[in-house]
Design a protein around this motif. Structure first.
Motif, PDB file in Angstrom:
ATOM      1  N   SER A 269      10.366   0.794 -20.615  1.00 55.94           N
ATOM      2  CA  SER A 269       9.289   0.124 -21.487  1.00 55.94           C
ATOM      3  C   SER A 269       7.842   1.094 -21.298  1.00 55.94           C
ATOM      4  O   SER A 269       7.796   2.103 -21.336  1.00 55.94           O
ATOM      5  CB  SER A 269       9.102  -1.212 -20.943  1.00 55.94           C
ATOM      6  OG  SER A 269       8.180  -1.964 -21.785  1.00 55.94           O
ATOM      7  N   GLN A 270       6.870   0.084 -21.040  1.00 63.72           N
ATOM      8  CA  GLN A 270       5.559   0.906 -20.759  1.00 63.72           C
ATOM      9  C   GLN A 270       4.672  -0.169 -19.945  1.00 63.72           C
ATOM     10  O   GLN A 270       5.113  -1.378 -19.996  1.00 63.72           O
ATOM     11  CB  GLN A 270       4.904   0.944 -22.140  1.00 63.72           C
ATOM     12  CG  GLN A 270       3.566   1.724 -22.232  1.00 63.72           C
ATOM     13  CD  GLN A 270       2.799   1.736 -23.474  1.00 63.72           C
ATOM     14  OE1 GLN A 270       3.479   1.143 -24.496  1.00 63.72           O
ATOM     15  NE2 GLN A 270       1.982   2.537 -23.558  1.00 63.72           N
ATOM     16  N   GLY A 271       3.785   0.540 -19.097  1.00 59.84           N
ATOM     17  CA  GLY A 271       3.063  -0.245 -18.272  1.00 59.84           C
ATOM     18  C   GLY A 271       3.586  -0.179 -16.741  1.00 59.84           C
ATOM     19  O   GLY A 271       4.518   0.692 -16.523  1.00 59.84           O
ATOM     20  N   GLY A 272       3.152  -0.929 -15.668  1.00 54.40           N
ATOM     21  CA  GLY A 272       3.321  -0.713 -14.588  1.00 54.40           C
ATOM     22  C   GLY A 272       3.309  -2.205 -13.764  1.00 54.40           C
ATOM     23  O   GLY A 272       2.789  -3.040 -14.555  1.00 54.40           O
ATOM     24  N   PHE A 273       3.429  -2.285 -12.710  1.00 54.90           N
ATOM     25  CA  PHE A 273       3.271  -3.408 -11.903  1.00 54.90           C
ATOM     26  C   PHE A 273       2.799  -3.423 -10.462  1.00 54.90           C
ATOM     27  O   PHE A 273       2.900  -2.021  -9.796  1.00 54.90           O
ATOM     28  CB  PHE A 273       4.539  -4.213 -11.702  1.00 54.90           C
ATOM     29  CG  PHE A 273       5.505  -3.589 -10.817  1.00 54.90           C
ATOM     30  CD1 PHE A 273       5.710  -3.675  -9.586  1.00 54.90           C
ATOM     31  CD2 PHE A 273       6.560  -2.716 -11.590  1.00 54.90           C
ATOM     32  CE1 PHE A 273       6.703  -3.277  -8.672  1.00 54.90           C
ATOM     33  CE2 PHE A 273       7.677  -1.926 -10.642  1.00 54.90           C
ATOM     34  CZ  PHE A 273       7.452  -2.216  -9.165  1.00 54.90           C
ATOM     35  N   VAL A 274       2.126  -4.283  -9.985  1.00 54.59           N
ATOM     36  CA  VAL A 274       1.746  -4.212  -8.414  1.00 54.59           C
ATOM     37  C   VAL A 274       2.308  -5.455  -7.993  1.00 54.59           C
ATOM     38  O   VAL A 274       1.876  -6.710  -8.516  1.00 54.59           O
ATOM     39  CB  VAL A 274       0.319  -4.159  -8.278  1.00 54.59           C
ATOM     40  CG1 VAL A 274      -0.225  -4.437  -6.907  1.00 54.59           C
ATOM     41  CG2 VAL A 274      -0.273  -2.981  -8.740  1.00 54.59           C
ATOM     42  N   ALA A 275       2.950  -5.709  -6.896  1.00 49.75           N
ATOM     43  CA  ALA A 275       3.575  -6.938  -6.254  1.00 49.75           C
ATOM     44  C   ALA A 275       3.135  -6.723  -4.865  1.00 49.75           C
ATOM     45  O   ALA A 275       3.355  -5.783  -4.077  1.00 49.75           O
ATOM     46  CB  ALA A 275       5.105  -6.921  -6.369  1.00 49.75           C
ATOM     47  N   GLY A 276       2.916  -8.165  -4.333  1.00 50.48           N
ATOM     48  CA  GLY A 276       2.448  -8.194  -2.775  1.00 50.48           C
ATOM     49  C   GLY A 276       2.018  -9.897  -2.805  1.00 50.48           C
ATOM     50  O   GLY A 276       2.336 -10.474  -3.532  1.00 50.48           O
ATOM     51  N   ARG A 277       1.430 -10.067  -1.420  1.00 53.36           N
ATOM     52  CA  ARG A 277       0.807 -11.170  -1.252  1.00 53.36           C
ATOM     53  C   ARG A 277      -0.155 -11.673  -2.350  1.00 53.36           C
ATOM     54  O   ARG A 277      -0.824 -10.863  -2.711  1.00 53.36           O
ATOM     55  CB  ARG A 277       0.361 -11.231   0.212  1.00 53.36           C
ATOM     56  CG  ARG A 277       1.629 -11.201   1.158  1.00 53.36           C
ATOM     57  CD  ARG A 277       0.836 -11.756   2.533  1.00 53.36           C
ATOM     58  NE  ARG A 277      -0.505 -12.126   2.622  1.00 53.36           N
ATOM     59  CZ  ARG A 277      -1.262 -11.568   3.301  1.00 53.36           C
ATOM     60  NH1 ARG A 277      -1.132 -10.784   4.186  1.00 53.36           N
ATOM     61  NH2 ARG A 277      -2.769 -12.003   3.617  1.00 53.36           N
ATOM     62  N   ARG A 278      -0.127 -13.019  -2.613  1.00 52.44           N
ATOM     63  CA  ARG A 278      -1.117 -13.476  -3.640  1.00 52.44           C
ATOM     64  C   ARG A 278      -2.652 -13.016  -3.241  1.00 52.44           C
ATOM     65  O   ARG A 278      -3.362 -12.595  -4.389  1.00 52.44           O
ATOM     66  CB  ARG A 278      -0.861 -14.994  -3.716  1.00 52.44           C
ATOM     67  CG  ARG A 278      -1.615 -15.476  -4.714  1.00 52.44           C
ATOM     68  CD  ARG A 278      -1.593 -17.171  -5.055  1.00 52.44           C
ATOM     69  NE  ARG A 278      -1.883 -17.516  -6.132  1.00 52.44           N
ATOM     70  CZ  ARG A 278      -1.031 -17.795  -7.317  1.00 52.44           C
ATOM     71  NH1 ARG A 278       0.385 -17.038  -7.045  1.00 52.44           N
ATOM     72  NH2 ARG A 278      -1.285 -18.011  -8.543  1.00 52.44           N
ATOM     73  N   LEU A 279      -2.795 -12.981  -2.014  1.00 55.77           N
ATOM     74  CA  LEU A 279      -4.165 -12.801  -1.632  1.00 55.77           C
ATOM     75  C   LEU A 279      -4.590 -11.374  -2.178  1.00 55.77           C
ATOM     76  O   LEU A 279      -5.762 -11.013  -2.838  1.00 55.77           O
ATOM     77  CB  LEU A 279      -4.628 -13.109  -0.257  1.00 55.77           C
ATOM     78  CG  LEU A 279      -6.045 -12.759   0.248  1.00 55.77           C
ATOM     79  CD1 LEU A 279      -7.049 -13.679  -0.397  1.00 55.77           C
ATOM     80  CD2 LEU A 279      -5.933 -12.869   1.718  1.00 55.77           C
ATOM     81  N   MET A 280      -3.556 -10.427  -1.749  1.00 52.24           N
ATOM     82  CA  MET A 280      -3.949  -9.292  -2.079  1.00 52.24           C
ATOM     83  C   MET A 280      -4.045  -8.762  -3.518  1.00 52.24           C
ATOM     84  O   MET A 280      -4.835  -7.937  -4.392  1.00 52.24           O
ATOM     85  CB  MET A 280      -2.860  -8.107  -1.435  1.00 52.24           C
ATOM     86  CG  MET A 280      -2.952  -8.139   0.016  1.00 52.24           C
ATOM     87  SD  MET A 280      -2.026  -6.839   0.760  1.00 52.24           S
ATOM     88  CE  MET A 280      -0.519  -7.849   0.715  1.00 52.24           C
TER      89      MET A 280
END
Length: 190
Positions: free
Chosen positions: A62-73
């Motif tokens: 597809s296209q794009g990206g992600f950042v995953a982590g603790r909600r606060l961050m």
């Protein structure tokens, strides 16, 4: 600490468990780029604060990206990252394509595709368990790699090369960068 999970030039896998322990001991943040982590390493949880970043374009097509982590961050990134704030949102069609690809990846069909890819890489390398579909083949100097890549292209094989100009510190700075794919019907005359 920032690292790739799998390094794109040689397919080397980072020792994420060791890095995570070091971050935990020193109360440091671990940021892991998972752009090339189609076969692993897979971690459900880190023993430290961690952000996982990746792309929707390589494995998921597809296209794009992600950042995953603790909600606060992640909330802090959403509200403070200028490059995120001033960017165009992901198109709904790209989001839907990435979601559909994730559904396939997590299904029995996805398990079969990953097993097929793992088998291709294992046959190509002649080794046991593999965590990366990227395999460097050292041919010689830069001119030899360019010639080998051209000869393979004449035979209908598109094999990327990596040379000193692209990544001078890579252990195999002049090598063919062979990548296996699930769409490959045969591998190594198997």
């Amino acid at each position: 600490m920032v690292t790739d999970a799998v390094f794109s030039m040689d397919g080397d896998v980072a020792p994420l468990d060791e890095l995570a322990r070091a971050c935990s001991q020193h109360d440091a943040l671990l940021v892991v780029d998972e752009a090339h982590s189609v076969l692993g390493p897979h971690f459900a949880d880190f023993p430290c604060d961690a952000l996982r970043v990746g792309t929707l374009s390589k494995t998921l097509g597809s296209q794009g990206g992600f950042v995953a982590g603790r909600r606060l961050m992640t909330e802090m990134l959403v509200n403070r990252s200028r490059s995120f704030i001033f960017t165009t949102a992901l198109a709904p069609s790209n989001a839907a394509a990435a979601k559909a690809a994730l559904e396939v990846l997590r299904s029995p069909e996805g398990e079969q595709l990953l097993a097929r890819l793992t088998g291709h890489v294992a046959r190509f390398t002649g080794t046991g368990p593999v965590l990366s579909p990227i395999v460097p083949v050292v041919v010689g100097g830069e001119q030899e790699v360019i010639a080998a890549s051209g000869a393979l292209m004449e035979e209908g094989l598109f094999v990327r090369l990596s040379g000193r100009r692209r990544c001078p510190r890579a252990p195999h700075a002049s090598a063919l960068r062979c990548r296996q794919h699930t769409a490959t019907k045969r591998c190594c005359n198997c």
